[in-house]
Every structure is written in structure tokens, then in C-alpha cells.
Design an enzyme around this catalytic site. Structure first.
Site, PDB file in Angstrom:
ATOM      1  N   CYS A 267       0.823  -1.223   0.000  1.00 34.20           N
ATOM      2  CA  CYS A 267       0.000   0.000   0.000  1.00 34.20           C
ATOM      3  C   CYS A 267       0.853   1.268   0.000  1.00 34.20           C
ATOM      4  O   CYS A 267       0.628   2.187  -0.796  1.00 34.20           O
ATOM      5  CB  CYS A 267      -0.984  -0.015   1.166  1.00 34.20           C
ATOM      6  SG  CYS A 267      -0.229   0.093   2.810  1.00 34.20           S
ATOM      7  N   HIS A 315      -2.477   1.341   7.009  1.00 29.90           N
ATOM      8  CA  HIS A 315      -2.866   1.232   5.597  1.00 29.90           C
ATOM      9  C   HIS A 315      -3.043   2.635   5.023  1.00 29.90           C
ATOM     10  O   HIS A 315      -3.369   3.591   5.735  1.00 29.90           O
ATOM     11  CB  HIS A 315      -4.175   0.439   5.452  1.00 29.90           C
ATOM     12  CG  HIS A 315      -4.489   0.079   4.032  1.00 29.90           C
ATOM     13  ND1 HIS A 315      -3.796  -0.878   3.334  1.00 29.90           N
ATOM     14  CD2 HIS A 315      -5.418   0.571   3.167  1.00 29.90           C
ATOM     15  CE1 HIS A 315      -4.281  -0.977   2.101  1.00 29.90           C
ATOM     16  NE2 HIS A 315      -5.263  -0.108   1.981  1.00 29.90           N
ATOM     17  N   HIS A 327      -5.896   1.875  -4.137  1.00 28.14           N
ATOM     18  CA  HIS A 327      -4.976   1.344  -3.130  1.00 28.14           C
ATOM     19  C   HIS A 327      -4.592  -0.095  -3.470  1.00 28.14           C
ATOM     20  O   HIS A 327      -5.223  -0.752  -4.305  1.00 28.14           O
ATOM     21  CB  HIS A 327      -5.587   1.424  -1.727  1.00 28.14           C
ATOM     22  CG  HIS A 327      -6.715   0.458  -1.493  1.00 28.14           C
ATOM     23  ND1 HIS A 327      -6.909  -0.190  -0.289  1.00 28.14           N
ATOM     24  CD2 HIS A 327      -7.728   0.014  -2.295  1.00 28.14           C
ATOM     25  CE1 HIS A 327      -7.967  -0.970  -0.358  1.00 28.14           C
ATOM     26  NE2 HIS A 327      -8.488  -0.861  -1.566  1.00 28.14           N
TER      27      HIS A 327
END
Length: 355
Positions: A267, A315, A327
């Protein structure tokens, strides 16, 4: 790699069971081998399976951030160790030159020694030459004193650099140990999640995906209801547009932990490389992106901004406008478009050089 590790572990387990059986038969009927312990039971319901998978993948993502940070520190520390090594080598060469010059000066002084000054004046046909020679000798002595001071300074610098190199090497070993521990945690969590998913029947897998989507949709609907995105959606800056174009071009590529492209990303690898394409260097991990980059309110968000997720900032996704992010979700998934509110939003940061 994970499957190979599991395979080796499986063969080792078979060997241990076989050894126990041989030992039991040698001891006779009264020493029967104990029954093998059952493996961890699968959660009873699909809801529990989803919770367990979320936990395992979240733990893997946290460990991935730790691994990435450790690798970044190790790279910086390795570069510093190399620089200190070069500086130390340069200092040693300077010390050798000083030592050589001091030796030459000492030999010259020895050769110019001999009779006392008053005797030399009496015996010399030109006393002024003797006095000139004495003056030159005094200047040489001052030069030797200067060499001694310079040698002491260089020695002190060498000790300082040596101590700094030792400290950096210790830090480097610590970073590599942290990275190795994080790697082990990542592989364990992903292996456990994959093992859990493979035990599901096909219809259970389909239902699990539906449940995950329903949960994300509910979270996003609640987020929209809060009014957070009412004013969001202003146009991207020039840099932000480049970053958005970069992440858009990566759609469909697989998630891979610790990857920074070009074929796969995690990510924060995706977001950091997107902004690198816009000539903007930002921290490598989502946690450091949250800690170091300027924060903006949700209502002021614009494309190119980064949305940080989960309370531990584990994240990150890039806001691309219209209430959506791009993402890299987790192992086994590809880079995708998702609703910006589909996970718990910690906040928004802006990598732009201008507000």
C-alpha cells in the site's frame, strides 16, 4: 517460499511422528504413543472466518510497515557506515603523511645538532651563518610542534569516527534483526490466512467476498452520512495530478508486501512511488506518512491526497476524487478502486509542496 517452508515443516512433523512410533514399540504395549494434537480449529461461522482473516492480514500489514521501516533504516545506516569507512581511510592516510613528515623533521634536527652554539660561533669563519642556521632550526622546531598538534587532532578524529562506525554497525545489526523478525511475522500471518481460506468451500468463498463487500459498503455509507465528503473533491494540483495518473496506471497489478514496483506494490509502496513520479520524496511507510506529512481536513481533501486508515496508521490509499481511492489492498488482491470510507479513516495527509 511460504509453501516450501510449510512443506519442510510437514516433512519434519512426519519424521517426529515416526520416531515416536518406533520409540513406543520398543518400550512395549504399555508405552503407547500419545495421539497427535489437533491443529487449530477453523472458526465456527463465516463471520468469525472474516474476522480472523481481517486480523491476520492486518497483523501482516503492520509487520510489513515494520519491515519497510527497518529496511529503510538499514539502507541509511549502511550508507553512513560506508561514508565513515571512507573518512577513516582518508584520516589514516593523513596520519601516515604526518608521521613521514615528522620523521624527516626529526632526522634534519639530528643532523643539524652537534657542538654547542658558543663553540660553533668561536670556530666559525662567519658567525652570521651560524646565527641564521640557528634561526632556521628554531623555525623547524615550530614546524615540528605544529605537526605534533596536527597529528593529535587527526588521531582524535580517527577515534571519533571509529566510535561512530561501531555505533552505526550496532544500529545496522539491530535494524536487520527487526526486519528479519518482521519478515517472519508477515510470512506466518499470510500463511495462516491462506491456509484458512483454502479450507473454505467454493460457495463459502463467494459468500465471504459478499460479506466483505457488504461490510465495506456499510462503512462507506456511514462515512458519507457523516458529511465528511460534502466539500471534498476540489481539483488536484499539478503534482497531485501526476501522482493520480501514476496510481491509475497501476490498476490491476498485484499486492506484494515490501514491493515498490514496477510489477507489484504494497500500500505505501504504491503511494510513495506515485509521489516520486511527481518529483516529491515522501516517507516509505504509511505510519511515517501519517507522522511526517502535513494533515488536512476531510472537507479540504483533493485528488492526490493520502487517506490513512486504521487507528495504527497501517494502511494508506490515494484519494482520486468522487469519494474513491486507489490502493493496494492486501496479499492475494490487486490494486483497485475502492470507496474512500470503506475502512476506518484515521485522517488525511497532503504530500504537495504547496498547501
Amino acid at each position: 517460499m511460504i509453501r516450501n517452508a510449510i512443506g519442510r515443516g510437514g516433512r519434519a512433523a512426519v519424521a517426529v511422528v515416526a520416531l515416536c512410533a518406533v520409540t513406543a514399540s520398543a518400550q512395549g504395549p504399555a508405552a503407547a504413543a500419545p495421539s497427535p494434537e489437533p491443529g487449530p480449529a477453523r472458526p465456527a461461522t463465516l463471520a468469525e472466518v472474516r474476522e480472523e482473516l481481517d486480523r491476520l492480514y492486518h497483523d501482516a500489514e503492520v509487520a510489513t510497515d515494520a519491515y519497510n521501516a527497518a529496511e529503510e533504516r538499514a539502507a541509511e545506516q549502511s550508507a553512513r557506515v560506508a561514508a565513515l569507512a571512507r573518512e577513516t581511510a582518508s584520516g589514516r592516510a593523513a596520519l601516515e603523511r604526518l608521521t613521514s613528515r615528522m620523521g624527516a623533521a626529526a632526522r634534519a634536527q639530528y643532523r643539524s645538532g652537534g657542538l654547542p652554539l658558543d663553540v660553533r660561533l668561536l670556530l666559525s669563519a662567519d658567525p652570521e651563518d651560524v646565527l641564521d642556521e640557528v634561526g632556521r632550526a628554531r623555525q623547524a622546531q615550530h614546524g615540528v610542534d605544529g605537526l605534533l598538534r596536527e597529528r593529535a587532532r587527526v588521531l582524535k578524529e580517527l577515534r571519533t569516527k571509529s566510535d561512530a562506525a561501531t555505533a552505526q554497525l550496532k544500529k545496522l545489526r539491530g535494524s536487520r534483526k527487526t526486519g528479519a523478525d518482521a519478515r517472519e511475522r508477515i510470512e506466518q500471518r499470510i500463511a495462516a490466512a491462506e491456509a484458512l481460506e483454502t479450507r473454505l468451500e467454493e460457495k463459502e468463498r463467494r459468500r465471504l467476498l459478499e460479506m466483505q463487500k457488504d461490510s465495506a459498503d456499510e462503512a462507506h455509507a456511514a462515512f458519507l452520512k457523516s458529511g465528511a465528503f460534502k466539500a471534498a473533491g476540489k481539483g488536484a494540483s499539478e503534482e497531485g495530478a501526476i501522482a493520480v495518473a501514476f496510481v491509475t496506471a497501476q490498476l490491476g497489478k498485484p499486492y506484494e508486501w515490501a514491493a515498490e514496483g514496477p510489477d507489484s506494490y504494497d500500500c505505501s509502496g504504491l503511494t510513495s512511488q506515485a509521489w516520486a513520479a511527481a518529483k516529491r520524496t515522501i516517507p516509505r511507510t504509511s505510519q511515517e506518512q501519517w507522522r511526517q506529512l502535513p494533515r488536512v481536513g476531510l472537507q479540504d481533501m483533493r485528488p492526490g491526497d493520502l487517506i490513512i486508515y486504521h487507528e495504527d496508521a497501517s494502511h494508506v490509499g490515494m484519494y482520486v476524487g468522487g469519494g474513491s481511492i486507489i490502493h493496494a489492498p492486501r496479499p492475494g488482491r490487486n490494486i483497485t478502486v475502492a470507496d474512500a470510507g470503506s475502512m476506518f479513516v484515521l485522517g488525511v495527509v497532503r504530500p504537495d509542496r504547496r498547501p
